[in-house]
Design a protein around this motif. Structure first.
Motif, short mmCIF file in Angstrom:
data_model
loop_
_atom_site.label_atom_id
_atom_site.label_comp_id
_atom_site.label_asym_id
_atom_site.label_seq_id
_atom_site.Cartn_x
_atom_site.Cartn_y
_atom_site.Cartn_z
N VAL A 1 -0.73 0.06 14.19
CA VAL A 1 -1.75 0.49 13.23
C VAL A 1 -1.00 1.23 12.14
N PRO A 2 -0.88 0.63 10.94
CA PRO A 2 -0.12 1.26 9.85
C PRO A 2 -0.71 2.61 9.44
N LYS A 3 0.14 3.49 8.95
CA LYS A 3 -0.30 4.80 8.48
C LYS A 3 -0.96 4.71 7.11
N ASN A 4 -0.50 3.81 6.27
CA ASN A 4 -1.06 3.62 4.94
C ASN A 4 -2.48 3.06 5.06
N ARG A 5 -3.42 3.67 4.35
CA ARG A 5 -4.83 3.29 4.47
C ARG A 5 -5.09 1.84 4.07
N ARG B 1 -2.05 6.83 20.54
CA ARG B 1 -1.47 5.54 20.19
C ARG B 1 -2.40 4.41 20.64
N THR C 1 -0.34 -8.16 13.92
CA THR C 1 -0.07 -6.74 13.68
C THR C 1 -0.94 -5.86 14.56
N ARG C 2 -2.26 -6.08 14.50
CA ARG C 2 -3.18 -5.26 15.30
C ARG C 2 -3.11 -5.64 16.78
N SER D 1 -6.22 -4.85 9.97
CA SER D 1 -7.04 -4.40 11.09
C SER D 1 -7.62 -5.60 11.85
N ARG E 1 -3.60 -0.41 6.66
CA ARG E 1 -4.41 -0.31 7.88
C ARG E 1 -5.68 -1.13 7.74
#
Length: 94
Positions: free
Chosen positions: A64-68, A9, A58-59, A75, A71
């Motif tokens: 950290v989102p799972k969707n590329r 994480r 967010t970052r 970032s 993400r």
């Protein structure tokens, strides 16, 4: 806080969080920051700053989102890119 490698994480990222807080405070206390020479809001510049702020928060808080795609768009690098583009856009408008 550094990344916790045992659990995989991420931790808090201070630079994106600081950028997001700075944008939030600047736009809250001085909204004319995004107003151009013509007296109207510069929507592309504001959009870039809001993207930088959203990505920074967010970052910055460690998400950290799972969707590329998400993400990539949220970032730490996206924060800095959107901030640089927003500053360049606002410099052209003024």
């Amino acid at each position: 806080m550094a990344s916790n490698t045992e659990t995989g994480r991420p931790g808090i990222a201070l630079l994106p969080l600081a950028v997001a807080l700075a944008i939030m405070i600047a736009l809250s206390f001085y909204p004319p920051l995004v107003v151009g020479r013509n007296g109207h809001a510069d929507h592309p510049g504001l959009m870039l700053l809001c993207w930088a702020m959203s990505a920074g928060f967010t970052r910055g808080v460690g998400l950290v989102p799972k969707n590329r795609i998400a993400r990539l768009l949220l970032s730490g690098w996206a924060t800095l890119l959107a901030l640089a583009l927003g500053i360049m856009r606002l410099a052209q408008v003024f």
